[in-house]
Design a protein around this motif. Sequence first.
Motif, PDB file in Angstrom:
ATOM      1  N   ASN A 136       0.808  -1.226   0.000  1.00  0.00           N
ATOM      2  CA  ASN A 136       0.000   0.000   0.000  1.00  0.00           C
ATOM      3  C   ASN A 136       0.844   1.280   0.000  1.00  0.00           C
ATOM      4  O   ASN A 136       0.307   2.375   0.082  1.00  0.00           O
ATOM      5  CB  ASN A 136      -0.939   0.007   1.203  1.00  0.00           C
ATOM      6  CG  ASN A 136      -0.192  -0.197   2.508  1.00  0.00           C
ATOM      7  OD1 ASN A 136       1.017  -0.018   2.587  1.00  0.00           O
ATOM      8  ND2 ASN A 136      -0.914  -0.582   3.549  1.00  0.00           N
ATOM      9  N   ASN A 137       2.181   1.123  -0.094  1.00  0.00           N
ATOM     10  CA  ASN A 137       3.122   2.256  -0.093  1.00  0.00           C
ATOM     11  C   ASN A 137       3.040   3.101   1.178  1.00  0.00           C
ATOM     12  O   ASN A 137       3.365   4.287   1.152  1.00  0.00           O
ATOM     13  CB  ASN A 137       2.946   3.135  -1.337  1.00  0.00           C
ATOM     14  CG  ASN A 137       3.384   2.404  -2.578  1.00  0.00           C
ATOM     15  OD1 ASN A 137       4.402   1.718  -2.572  1.00  0.00           O
ATOM     16  ND2 ASN A 137       2.619   2.537  -3.645  1.00  0.00           N
ATOM     17  N   LEU A 138       2.601   2.518   2.269  1.00  0.00           N
ATOM     18  CA  LEU A 138       2.598   3.220   3.546  1.00  0.00           C
ATOM     19  C   LEU A 138       3.870   2.894   4.315  1.00  0.00           C
ATOM     20  O   LEU A 138       4.444   1.817   4.168  1.00  0.00           O
ATOM     21  CB  LEU A 138       1.370   2.832   4.372  1.00  0.00           C
ATOM     22  CG  LEU A 138       0.015   3.227   3.786  1.00  0.00           C
ATOM     23  CD1 LEU A 138      -1.114   2.722   4.675  1.00  0.00           C
ATOM     24  CD2 LEU A 138      -0.080   4.733   3.618  1.00  0.00           C
ATOM     25  N   ILE A 139       4.275   3.819   5.138  1.00  0.00           N
ATOM     26  CA  ILE A 139       5.504   3.649   5.908  1.00  0.00           C
ATOM     27  C   ILE A 139       5.206   2.771   7.116  1.00  0.00           C
ATOM     28  O   ILE A 139       4.198   2.943   7.795  1.00  0.00           O
ATOM     29  CB  ILE A 139       6.046   5.024   6.336  1.00  0.00           C
ATOM     30  CG1 ILE A 139       6.340   5.850   5.092  1.00  0.00           C
ATOM     31  CG2 ILE A 139       7.287   4.889   7.192  1.00  0.00           C
ATOM     32  CD1 ILE A 139       6.532   7.301   5.364  1.00  0.00           C
ATOM     33  N   ARG A 144       7.683   5.374  10.920  1.00  0.00           N
ATOM     34  CA  ARG A 144       6.747   6.473  11.211  1.00  0.00           C
ATOM     35  C   ARG A 144       7.084   7.133  12.542  1.00  0.00           C
ATOM     36  O   ARG A 144       7.060   8.357  12.664  1.00  0.00           O
ATOM     37  CB  ARG A 144       5.296   5.964  11.231  1.00  0.00           C
ATOM     38  CG  ARG A 144       4.721   5.730   9.854  1.00  0.00           C
ATOM     39  CD  ARG A 144       3.202   5.644   9.870  1.00  0.00           C
ATOM     40  NE  ARG A 144       2.624   4.853  10.916  1.00  0.00           N
ATOM     41  CZ  ARG A 144       2.170   3.610  10.784  1.00  0.00           C
ATOM     42  NH1 ARG A 144       2.232   2.997   9.630  1.00  0.00           N
ATOM     43  NH2 ARG A 144       1.643   2.980  11.807  1.00  0.00           N
ATOM     44  N   LYS A 145       7.390   6.316  13.536  1.00  0.00           N
ATOM     45  CA  LYS A 145       7.750   6.863  14.846  1.00  0.00           C
ATOM     46  C   LYS A 145       8.978   7.760  14.739  1.00  0.00           C
ATOM     47  O   LYS A 145       9.030   8.832  15.348  1.00  0.00           O
ATOM     48  CB  LYS A 145       8.033   5.728  15.843  1.00  0.00           C
ATOM     49  CG  LYS A 145       6.796   4.993  16.299  1.00  0.00           C
ATOM     50  CD  LYS A 145       7.198   3.878  17.257  1.00  0.00           C
ATOM     51  CE  LYS A 145       6.007   3.097  17.738  1.00  0.00           C
ATOM     52  NZ  LYS A 145       6.391   1.979  18.641  1.00  0.00           N
ATOM     53  N   LEU A 146       9.965   7.334  13.974  1.00  0.00           N
ATOM     54  CA  LEU A 146      11.177   8.124  13.794  1.00  0.00           C
ATOM     55  C   LEU A 146      10.868   9.434  13.068  1.00  0.00           C
ATOM     56  O   LEU A 146      11.336  10.499  13.473  1.00  0.00           O
ATOM     57  CB  LEU A 146      12.227   7.320  13.014  1.00  0.00           C
ATOM     58  CG  LEU A 146      13.539   8.051  12.727  1.00  0.00           C
ATOM     59  CD1 LEU A 146      14.246   8.434  14.019  1.00  0.00           C
ATOM     60  CD2 LEU A 146      14.439   7.177  11.851  1.00  0.00           C
ATOM     61  N   ILE A 147      10.052   9.373  12.028  1.00  0.00           N
ATOM     62  CA  ILE A 147       9.693  10.573  11.260  1.00  0.00           C
ATOM     63  C   ILE A 147       8.949  11.568  12.157  1.00  0.00           C
ATOM     64  O   ILE A 147       9.258  12.760  12.167  1.00  0.00           O
ATOM     65  CB  ILE A 147       8.856  10.194  10.020  1.00  0.00           C
ATOM     66  CG1 ILE A 147       9.706   9.393   9.034  1.00  0.00           C
ATOM     67  CG2 ILE A 147       8.299  11.445   9.332  1.00  0.00           C
ATOM     68  CD1 ILE A 147       8.906   8.681   7.950  1.00  0.00           C
ATOM     69  N   VAL A 148       7.974  11.084  12.917  1.00  0.00           N
ATOM     70  CA  VAL A 148       7.226  11.958  13.829  1.00  0.00           C
ATOM     71  C   VAL A 148       8.181  12.618  14.816  1.00  0.00           C
ATOM     72  O   VAL A 148       8.137  13.835  15.031  1.00  0.00           O
ATOM     73  CB  VAL A 148       6.131  11.181  14.598  1.00  0.00           C
ATOM     74  CG1 VAL A 148       5.562  12.018  15.723  1.00  0.00           C
ATOM     75  CG2 VAL A 148       5.024  10.741  13.669  1.00  0.00           C
ATOM     76  N   SER A 149       9.058  11.833  15.394  1.00  0.00           N
ATOM     77  CA  SER A 149       9.998  12.353  16.380  1.00  0.00           C
ATOM     78  C   SER A 149      10.880  13.443  15.770  1.00  0.00           C
ATOM     79  O   SER A 149      11.052  14.520  16.359  1.00  0.00           O
ATOM     80  CB  SER A 149      10.853  11.202  16.911  1.00  0.00           C
ATOM     81  OG  SER A 149      11.929  11.694  17.667  1.00  0.00           O
ATOM     82  N   LYS A 150      11.432  13.192  14.608  1.00  0.00           N
ATOM     83  CA  LYS A 150      12.344  14.153  13.965  1.00  0.00           C
ATOM     84  C   LYS A 150      11.602  15.426  13.551  1.00  0.00           C
ATOM     85  O   LYS A 150      12.126  16.534  13.712  1.00  0.00           O
ATOM     86  CB  LYS A 150      13.021  13.526  12.748  1.00  0.00           C
ATOM     87  CG  LYS A 150      13.970  12.398  13.078  1.00  0.00           C
ATOM     88  CD  LYS A 150      15.211  12.908  13.756  1.00  0.00           C
ATOM     89  CE  LYS A 150      16.222  11.799  13.962  1.00  0.00           C
ATOM     90  NZ  LYS A 150      17.443  12.256  14.623  1.00  0.00           N
TER      91      LYS A 150
END
Length: 196
Positions: A136-139, A144-150
């Motif tokens: 589904n091309n979702l992360i 996702r946790k890393l992206i949110v944190s950054k």
Amino acid sequence: MKMDEYVKQLEDLNLNENNVKMQIMGIEGKASNDYWNCVKHFIPKEIGFDLRTKKPTDLLNSMLNYGYAILASEITKSILLNGLDPYCGLLHYDMDMRTSLTFDLIEPFRQQIVDKTVISLINRKQVKTEDVDNRNNLIKLNARKLIVSKILNKMYSTITYNGQEMSYADIIESQSKNLVNTIINGDEFKAFYLTW
């Protein structure tokens, strides 16, 4: 330089024309295409990034979509806290279920908060192509946790802007307040701007 041409085109617009919004959006679209064509050179070829799309088929587009959703929620929160209607846009047209004002105010913050963060995560191999679910091309969750944190770290990090130490969150808040003052008092709206 093409960007100088786009600035000149904007300066030459007749703001009293009925279709001025469409003209502005057309210029913005051309500038955006050029921007992403340049960004392509900062991303490893194996990522498979070819062009910016909201329907991701590659890691970068998937990360951008996720990052922009985080940023949009922060901007929408600021809009609401300042008594504005996020569905009532100034440049972006009002459409069902689209927070058009959020799209108006998000533009100056995209590259500073999301683009730089996402490109850094890819180039440092902190998020890789295997972090995308190919069905589904979702992360995947850990990425996702890393992206949110950054992104949230970036949002609350301080920079010197207009001679003051401010977080991006503070600047977003001041942009919403500035817009209220423009609407109510006719004050000049001073948009956030910072070079890459």
